[in-house]
Motif scaffolding. Structure first.
Motif, PDB file in Angstrom:
ATOM      1  N   GLY A  25      60.113  18.907  77.959  1.00  0.00           N
ATOM      2  CA  GLY A  25      59.626  18.160  79.122  1.00  0.00           C
ATOM      3  C   GLY A  25      60.701  17.306  79.783  1.00  0.00           C
ATOM      4  O   GLY A  25      60.410  16.571  80.728  1.00  0.00           O
ATOM      5  N   ASP A  48      57.047  18.255  73.465  1.00  0.00           N
ATOM      6  CA  ASP A  48      57.572  17.000  74.016  1.00  0.00           C
ATOM      7  C   ASP A  48      56.455  15.968  73.962  1.00  0.00           C
ATOM      8  O   ASP A  48      55.283  16.310  73.726  1.00  0.00           O
ATOM      9  CB  ASP A  48      58.055  17.175  75.481  1.00  0.00           C
ATOM     10  CG  ASP A  48      59.162  16.178  75.867  1.00  0.00           C
ATOM     11  OD1 ASP A  48      58.921  14.959  75.738  1.00  0.00           O
ATOM     12  OD2 ASP A  48      60.241  16.605  76.293  1.00  0.00           O
ATOM     13  N   LEU A 103      66.382  19.977  72.157  1.00  0.00           N
ATOM     14  CA  LEU A 103      66.937  19.126  73.228  1.00  0.00           C
ATOM     15  C   LEU A 103      66.552  17.667  73.046  1.00  0.00           C
ATOM     16  O   LEU A 103      67.059  16.794  73.751  1.00  0.00           O
ATOM     17  CB  LEU A 103      66.370  19.578  74.580  1.00  0.00           C
ATOM     18  CG  LEU A 103      66.753  20.970  75.072  1.00  0.00           C
ATOM     19  CD1 LEU A 103      65.605  21.587  75.864  1.00  0.00           C
ATOM     20  CD2 LEU A 103      67.994  20.899  75.931  1.00  0.00           C
ATOM     21  N   ALA A 105      66.188  13.928  72.361  1.00  0.00           N
ATOM     22  CA  ALA A 105      67.170  12.883  72.035  1.00  0.00           C
ATOM     23  C   ALA A 105      66.984  11.690  72.956  1.00  0.00           C
ATOM     24  O   ALA A 105      66.445  11.828  74.052  1.00  0.00           O
ATOM     25  CB  ALA A 105      68.590  13.416  72.232  1.00  0.00           C
ATOM     26  N   CYS A 107      69.358   9.830  75.191  1.00  0.00           N
ATOM     27  CA  CYS A 107      70.697  10.236  75.657  1.00  0.00           C
ATOM     28  C   CYS A 107      71.085   9.534  76.957  1.00  0.00           C
ATOM     29  O   CYS A 107      71.746  10.112  77.804  1.00  0.00           O
ATOM     30  CB  CYS A 107      70.762  11.750  75.802  1.00  0.00           C
ATOM     31  SG  CYS A 107      69.431  12.488  76.762  1.00  0.00           S
ATOM     32  N   PHE A 144      71.354  20.984  70.940  1.00  0.00           N
ATOM     33  CA  PHE A 144      72.083  20.294  72.008  1.00  0.00           C
ATOM     34  C   PHE A 144      72.795  19.072  71.471  1.00  0.00           C
ATOM     35  O   PHE A 144      72.169  18.111  71.039  1.00  0.00           O
ATOM     36  CB  PHE A 144      71.150  19.940  73.171  1.00  0.00           C
ATOM     37  CG  PHE A 144      71.065  21.061  74.155  1.00  0.00           C
ATOM     38  CD1 PHE A 144      70.424  22.241  73.805  1.00  0.00           C
ATOM     39  CD2 PHE A 144      71.680  20.977  75.389  1.00  0.00           C
ATOM     40  CE1 PHE A 144      70.389  23.320  74.676  1.00  0.00           C
ATOM     41  CE2 PHE A 144      71.655  22.045  76.276  1.00  0.00           C
ATOM     42  CZ  PHE A 144      71.003  23.216  75.921  1.00  0.00           C
ATOM     43  N   MET A 227      66.576  14.881  87.244  1.00  0.00           N
ATOM     44  CA  MET A 227      67.329  14.175  86.203  1.00  0.00           C
ATOM     45  C   MET A 227      66.835  12.729  86.115  1.00  0.00           C
ATOM     46  O   MET A 227      66.815  12.005  87.118  1.00  0.00           O
ATOM     47  CB  MET A 227      68.812  14.175  86.541  1.00  0.00           C
ATOM     48  CG  MET A 227      69.628  13.556  85.426  1.00  0.00           C
ATOM     49  SD  MET A 227      71.345  13.961  85.580  1.00  0.00           S
ATOM     50  CE  MET A 227      71.948  13.505  83.957  1.00  0.00           C
TER      51      MET A 227
HETATM   52  P1  NAD Z   1      66.056  14.090  78.756  1.00  0.00           P
HETATM   53  O1  NAD Z   1      65.928  12.695  78.285  1.00  0.00           O
HETATM   54  O2  NAD Z   1      65.683  14.385  80.169  1.00  0.00           O
HETATM   55  O3  NAD Z   1      65.220  15.058  77.810  1.00  0.00           O
HETATM   56  C1  NAD Z   1      64.995  14.814  76.434  1.00  0.00           C
HETATM   57  C2  NAD Z   1      63.531  15.093  76.159  1.00  0.00           C
HETATM   58  O4  NAD Z   1      63.304  14.953  74.753  1.00  0.00           O
HETATM   59  C3  NAD Z   1      62.597  14.090  76.865  1.00  0.00           C
HETATM   60  O5  NAD Z   1      61.621  14.765  77.642  1.00  0.00           O
HETATM   61  C4  NAD Z   1      61.949  13.325  75.719  1.00  0.00           C
HETATM   62  O6  NAD Z   1      60.593  12.960  75.964  1.00  0.00           O
HETATM   63  C5  NAD Z   1      62.050  14.349  74.579  1.00  0.00           C
HETATM   64  N1  NAD Z   1      62.005  13.680  73.268  1.00  0.00           N
HETATM   65  C6  NAD Z   1      62.835  12.700  72.830  1.00  0.00           C
HETATM   66  N2  NAD Z   1      62.457  12.303  71.602  1.00  0.00           N
HETATM   67  C7  NAD Z   1      61.369  13.045  71.263  1.00  0.00           C
HETATM   68  C8  NAD Z   1      60.532  13.079  70.119  1.00  0.00           C
HETATM   69  N3  NAD Z   1      60.728  12.253  69.087  1.00  0.00           N
HETATM   70  N4  NAD Z   1      59.512  13.971  70.092  1.00  0.00           N
HETATM   71  C9  NAD Z   1      59.303  14.802  71.153  1.00  0.00           C
HETATM   72  N5  NAD Z   1      60.059  14.805  72.273  1.00  0.00           N
HETATM   73  C10 NAD Z   1      61.080  13.938  72.321  1.00  0.00           C
HETATM   74  O7  NAD Z   1      67.573  14.535  78.501  1.00  0.00           O
HETATM   75  P2  NAD Z   1      68.366  15.853  78.974  1.00  0.00           P
HETATM   76  O8  NAD Z   1      69.383  15.446  79.966  1.00  0.00           O
HETATM   77  O9  NAD Z   1      67.427  16.945  79.300  1.00  0.00           O
HETATM   78  O10 NAD Z   1      69.181  16.182  77.630  1.00  0.00           O
HETATM   79  C11 NAD Z   1      68.741  17.100  76.663  1.00  0.00           C
HETATM   80  C12 NAD Z   1      69.749  17.184  75.528  1.00  0.00           C
HETATM   81  O11 NAD Z   1      71.056  17.486  76.033  1.00  0.00           O
HETATM   82  C13 NAD Z   1      69.900  15.893  74.711  1.00  0.00           C
HETATM   83  O12 NAD Z   1      70.037  16.226  73.354  1.00  0.00           O
HETATM   84  C14 NAD Z   1      71.180  15.272  75.218  1.00  0.00           C
HETATM   85  O13 NAD Z   1      71.820  14.472  74.228  1.00  0.00           O
HETATM   86  C15 NAD Z   1      71.989  16.504  75.570  1.00  0.00           C
HETATM   87  N6  NAD Z   1      72.978  16.195  76.634  1.00  0.00           N
HETATM   88  C16 NAD Z   1      72.647  16.236  77.961  1.00  0.00           C
HETATM   89  C17 NAD Z   1      73.609  15.948  78.917  1.00  0.00           C
HETATM   90  C18 NAD Z   1      73.349  16.072  80.396  1.00  0.00           C
HETATM   91  O14 NAD Z   1      74.316  16.160  81.124  1.00  0.00           O
HETATM   92  N7  NAD Z   1      72.116  16.084  80.874  1.00  0.00           N
HETATM   93  C19 NAD Z   1      74.904  15.575  78.527  1.00  0.00           C
HETATM   94  C20 NAD Z   1      75.189  15.503  77.167  1.00  0.00           C
HETATM   95  C21 NAD Z   1      74.220  15.823  76.232  1.00  0.00           C
END
Ligand code: NAD
Ligand code: UDP
Length: 396
Positions: A25, A48, A103, A105, A107, A144, A227
């Motif tokens: 999500g 999620d 995914l 985290a 972050c 990720f 985002m």
């Molecule tokens: P985001 O915050 O949009 O998505 C993370 C999703 O994980 C959220 O929807 C959140 O509700 C869900 N989540 C977190 N903890 C949870 C839990 N305990 N149970 C269930 N769901 C949970 O972040 P994103 O940008 O989509 O990033 C996804 C991954 O990619 C992460 O691991 C992040 O560290 C890594 N990452 C992303 C980027 C980027 O440029 N967007 C850069 C470096 C690393």
């Protein structure tokens, strides 16, 4: 006529699979779900705690009265609202799937030094059962991680005008050669990077000792629509999202863009839709992706944060038709913006050799083009809501 079978990079037909996507999500998850629904026959078990960003894939489309409309992917995506910290259903979902993509985290840099415990738990402890269930049940895992595991560049320790700073060996980040250089323990910014590094090491060790089939992804600043959130509109008023949403929020409210410590840090930005192509290639080419760590970024889109602010100001003016502010940016200290314990990555250029060799992937979209489509989305989605929120009288 039956649709032609889809082939992997080695000419073998791609069979439909079930994917347990944890964090589906979020920003990246929502784009990956869209891609999998629109272009593949795979089924997604989307896990999620939130589903707003994938609502358009889950809810039936509107239909004429008396008729029931269906998405072409009807039945191939199921949402499971659960928190992986404490939910016994997780193992069952992983067992039902051919592949798990993790995914989930915390972050967002604003959290790393203000909520360091949640950050460490989320990025390391909460990922442990996911890795264990995959290993015990012989299931493939795409995990990720982050480009932040590289930390600071070697060049950043040289004097500012030292000629070696221009040598690629001093700044290009290579999966199998670059060291991981973090700041001291009181610079809690690095708790995120450190937790991600340890889970990478654990996954690698599960592969080496117990045969876990894994792929690790290190995203380098993927950006695009959906985002994060716009503070006070679809997220908390006091919340601090990542830079794209911070600057979008400033532009939408016609306030100066805040440059942390002068905006001298450098980043490479990649369009989310290019990056998702890379994830799909990993998903559908296990023989080429298993056992690898992949940088996924766009080395051609490098700017300082200050330059990013200038380009976003120009692009936003074009897509909104509004003249830019006379004072478009404002310098703020990192202590004021993020609090004590913040630190920064100086420069992030991904080496692309491994992903290029294994998957033949290259990013395509220029920074201007990706900002134009993203800011068009931001303007269309938020401008009216911001106008209404700003017109409301402030409670005295
Ligand atoms: P985001 O915050 O949009 O998505 C993370 C999703 O994980 C959220 O929807 C959140 O509700 C869900 N989540 C977190 N903890 C949870 C839990 N305990 N149970 C269930 N769901 C949970 O972040 P994103 O940008 O989509 O990033 C996804 C991954 O990619 C992460 O691991 C992040 O560290 C890594 N990452 C992303 C980027 C980027 O440029 N967007 C850069 C470096 C690393
Ligand atoms: N940044 C900034 N102003 C903002 C938000 C972020 O100058 O309003 C800077 C931040 O200090 C960092 C860069 O922009 O140098 C990218 O921040 P982001 O939160 O997107 O994540 P990061 O790339 O550091 O993981």
């Amino acid at each position: 006529m039956a649709a032609a079978a889809r082939m992997d990079l080695d000419g073998n037909p791609i069979l439909p699979m079930t994917i347990c996507m944890i964090g589906a999500g979020g920003f990246i998850g929502s784009h990956l779900c869209e891609k999998l629904m629109a272009e593949t026959p795979h089924t997604v078990l989307a896990v999620d705690v939130y589903s707003d960003k994938i609502k358009h894939l889950l809810d039936p489309p509107s239909a004429a009265e008396g008729q029931q409309a269906r998405h072409p992917w009807d039945g191939r995506i199921q949402f499971h609202r659960l928190n992986i910290k404490h939910d016994s259903r997780l193992e069952g979902l992983i067992k039902m799937s051919d592949l798990t993509i993790n995914l989930a985290a915390i972050c967002t840099p604003a959290d790393y030094n203000t909520r360091p415990l949640d950050t460490i738990y989320s990025n390391f402890i909460d990922a442990l059962p996911v890795v264990r269930y995959c290993s015990e049940n012989n299931k493939r895992l795409i995990h990720f991680s982050t480009c932040e595991v590289y930390g600071k560049t070697i060049g950043s320790f040289l004097p500012k005008d030292h000629p070696l700073r221009k040598e690629p060996e001093f700044y290009v980040l290579k999966e199998d050669a670059s060291p991981c250089i973090f700041g001291s323990i009181e610079k809690q910014r690095w708790s995120y990077a450190c937790a991600k590094q340890l889970i990478e090491r654990l996954i690698y060790a599960e592969g080496a000792e117990n045969g876990l089939e894994f792929t690790i992804v290190r995203p380098f600043n993927w950006i695009g629509p959906r985002m994060d959130f716009i503070p006070g509109i679809d997220g908390p008023s006091e919340g601090v999202p990542r830079v794209l949403a911070c600057f979008s929020n400033n532009l939408l409210r016609r306030e100066p863009l805040k440059l942390v410590d002068g905006g001298q840090s450098q980043r490479t930005f990649v369009y989310i839709k290019d990056a998702i192509e890379a994830v799909l290639l990993m998903t559908e080419n296990p023989a080429r992706a298993n056992g690898h760590i992949f940088n996924v970024g766009n080395p051609n889109n490098e700017v300082t944060v200050k330059q990013l602010a200038e380009i976003m100001t120009q692009v936003y003016s074009k897509v909104s038709g509004e003249a830019p502010l006379e004072m478009p940016t404002l310098d703020v200290s990192s202590k004021e913006f993020y609090g004590e314990g913040y630190d920064d990555s100086d420069k992030r250029i991904p080496d692309m050799t491994i992903i290029n060799k294994q998957l033949g992937w290259n990013p395509k979209t220029s920074l201007w083009d990706l900002l134009e489509s993203t800011l068009t989305y931001q303007h269309r989605t938020y401008a009216e809501a911001i106008r209404r929120a700003m017109a409301k009288p402030v409670a005295s």
